[in-house]
Design an enzyme around this catalytic site. Structure first.
Site, PDB file in Angstrom:
ATOM      1  N   ARG A   4      -3.166 -12.077   3.502  1.00 48.63           N
ATOM      2  CA  ARG A   4      -4.482 -11.640   3.021  1.00 48.63           C
ATOM      3  C   ARG A   4      -4.662 -12.075   1.570  1.00 48.63           C
ATOM      4  O   ARG A   4      -3.767 -11.892   0.751  1.00 48.63           O
ATOM      5  CB  ARG A   4      -4.606 -10.102   3.054  1.00 48.63           C
TER       6      ARG A   4
ATOM      7  N   HIS B 134     -10.644  -2.818  -1.111  1.00 42.92           N
ATOM      8  CA  HIS B 134     -11.523  -2.261  -0.076  1.00 42.92           C
ATOM      9  C   HIS B 134     -12.564  -1.360  -0.733  1.00 42.92           C
ATOM     10  O   HIS B 134     -12.227  -0.542  -1.597  1.00 42.92           O
ATOM     11  CB  HIS B 134     -10.712  -1.435   0.917  1.00 42.92           C
TER      12      HIS B 134
ATOM     13  N   HIS C 275      -7.462  -8.416  -2.479  1.00 42.88           N
ATOM     14  CA  HIS C 275      -8.757  -7.780  -2.180  1.00 42.88           C
ATOM     15  C   HIS C 275      -8.712  -6.302  -2.501  1.00 42.88           C
ATOM     16  O   HIS C 275      -7.662  -5.668  -2.490  1.00 42.88           O
ATOM     17  CB  HIS C 275      -9.138  -7.982  -0.707  1.00 42.88           C
TER      18      HIS C 275
ATOM     19  N   TYR D 236      -0.828 -10.052   0.510  1.00 40.60           N
ATOM     20  CA  TYR D 236       0.250  -9.515   1.360  1.00 40.60           C
ATOM     21  C   TYR D 236       0.207 -10.167   2.736  1.00 40.60           C
ATOM     22  O   TYR D 236      -0.838 -10.603   3.196  1.00 40.60           O
ATOM     23  CB  TYR D 236       0.193  -7.991   1.447  1.00 40.60           C
TER      24      TYR D 236
ATOM     25  N   TYR E  76       0.832  -1.210   0.000  1.00 42.00           N
ATOM     26  CA  TYR E  76       0.000   0.000   0.000  1.00 42.00           C
ATOM     27  C   TYR E  76       0.858   1.247   0.000  1.00 42.00           C
ATOM     28  O   TYR E  76       1.903   1.284   0.660  1.00 42.00           O
ATOM     29  CB  TYR E  76      -0.869   0.048   1.263  1.00 42.00           C
TER      30      TYR E  76
END
Ligand SMILES: [Fe+3]
Lengths: 240, 199
Positions: free
Chosen positions: A155, A160, A158, A145, A106
């Site tokens: 995870r 959000h 995905h 990640y 991110y």
């Protein structure tokens, strides 16, 4: 005002206390939530029709990229419709998304994962739904990640999603997963959802009909928010 | 099988996670040139009618630590108790706020006007209040509560009348800390746990 909200069905949303997702342990209320009929405070909500969206706000391939460049990764289209539980489209509603880049990193000062940042990828976008509730984003498929919930926890890929309907009581934040990802079944966050059919609602399916040949693979993700009660023999004026 | 009205399955909630800021409050996490600007920074414009107030506070977990990564959204009526978008609403009051807690201290703070009581028709009204929606890593479904004001008579509130444990009402009432200044601490868990709603 949109009328009384239909009470949420039990067992769809995750409970607050889900010890396999460790951060929830100290952040979950222990007392029962208080229920009552919705009032104007929940039946009204902010609208974002006045917000000037940029031409690239829903195009994450380009909205942070240097001139002539584009984000690195598998190019995808994520699209669908925003509906209420009665099956009615919700037009004019704000959808915001954020995600990791193709390497699973991110652009956030708290993310120290060793995957590289992509100088041409910001990782956020937004759009307003059309008359039929439809929306679309163009982006890259995010990478899986690792996260420190357990010794070897990853995870699933995905995106959000933050969604406004027409009323504050419809507010929803969630995550979209990708069809066929074996990490979904192992993910303590995805698995906070008790009902398999409800979790399936978060898994976008491959959509060859909207896939652009030689360009981008499409995934379909329809979103369903709570609805408002419809009254038989309705005769009171709108908004009363 | 019995007949059932056709209903779609709701999209279930998931936590906003630790990186919620990049999507919803990019300037809070050091993205200078965010591709999209933050919404909800101005709840009431400079020309809004009503008393200007500042609300500060923290969201505290069950271990007594403030959440330094949470976001709060607020929704309120104008000084006459009318919500934005409805007939007679003050055009200067958008009514929607989005506030990130401070990464260092967990403190949040926002400026607005004090809302008016919200009419329910037939001589019933909800005393002035601001709706809060709290989300963060570890919160699986956004938490919904209200902040009321300590100077108002809350005895006629039809909602608060439903709360059996009367001592819990105080968890939804801000503390006055100065002229036009209020403090609102939200406790997620344990003694003094804030009342949260499923409305
Ligand atoms: Fe994430």
């Amino acid at each position: 005002m949109t009328g009384r909200l239909i009470p949420r069905e039990a067992g769809i949303h995750p409970p607050a206390f889900t010890p396999t997702y460790k951060t929830s342990v100290l952040r979950s209320p222990q007392r029962a939530l208080i229920s009552f009929d919705s009032s104007p405070s929940e039946e009204t909500g902010p609208t974002f029709g006045h917000v000037k969206l940029g031409a690239l706000d829903n195009d994450l391939l380009l909205n942070y990229a240097r001139p002539g460049a584009s984000a690195i990764g598998e190019r995808i289209i994520v699209h669908g419709r925003l509906l209420d539980e009665n099956g009615r489209p919700i037009p004019g509603a704000l959808i915001e998304i954020w995600q990791a880049n193709a390497g699973g990193r991110y652009r956030h000062k708290k993310d120290g994962y060793l995957a590289a940042l992509d100088p041409d990828f910001g990782g956020c976008g937004r759009t307003i739904t059309g008359e039929d509730g439809s929306y679309a984003f163009r982006t890259v498929k995010p990478g899986a990640y690792p996260w420190p919930n357990g010794p070897n926890e990853w995870r699933p890929a995905h995106i959000h999603f933050s969604i406004f309907g027409h009323s504050f009581g419809q507010r929803l934040i969630s995550q979209m997963y990708f069809e066929g990802d074996p990490l979904i079944a192992r993910c303590p966050i995805a698995q906070t959802i008790p009902d398999k059919a409800a979790l399936d609602r978060l898994i976008a399916g491959l959509d060859m009909s909207e896939t652009k040949p030689m360009d981008a693979i499409a995934y379909r993700f329809d979103i369903v928010l709570r609805g408002h009660r419809q009254t038989l023999f309705e005769n009171r004026p709108e908004g009363m | 099988m019995a007949q059932r009205p056709e209903k779609l399955i709701l999209t279930p909630s998931q936590t906003a996670g630790p990186y919620v800021h990049i999507g919803l409050a990019p300037e809070a996490c050091g993205i200078e040139d965010a591709p999209v600007a933050t919404l909800g920074r101005e709840i009431a414009g400079p020309g809004a009618k009503g008393e200007r107030i500042t609300v500060t506070g923290r969201v505290v977990d069950g271990g007594d630590l403030p959440l330094r990564d949470c976001l709060i959204e607020t929704w309120q009526a104008d000084a006459s108790g009318i919500y934005s978008g409805h007939a007679g609403a003050d055009p200067e009051v958008g009514g929607f706020g989005r506030i990130a807690a401070d990464f260092g201290t967990g403190e949040f703070s926002f400026e607005t006007i004090k809302p008016g009581a919200v009419s329910l028709g037939a001589d019933r009204a909800v005393p002035p209040h601001i709706s809060f929606w709290i989300f963060a890593r570890g919160i699986n479904h956004g938490l919904h509560t209200r902040m009321y004001f300590p100077e108002d008579d809350l005895s006629g509130d039809p909602l608060l009348g439903r709360i059996e444990h009367r001592d819990r009402i105080a968890t939804m009432v801000a503390e006055a800390t100065g002229p036009g200044e209020y403090r609102f601490e939200i406790r997620l868990q344990g003694p003094g746990e804030t009342v949260f709603f499923d409305i």
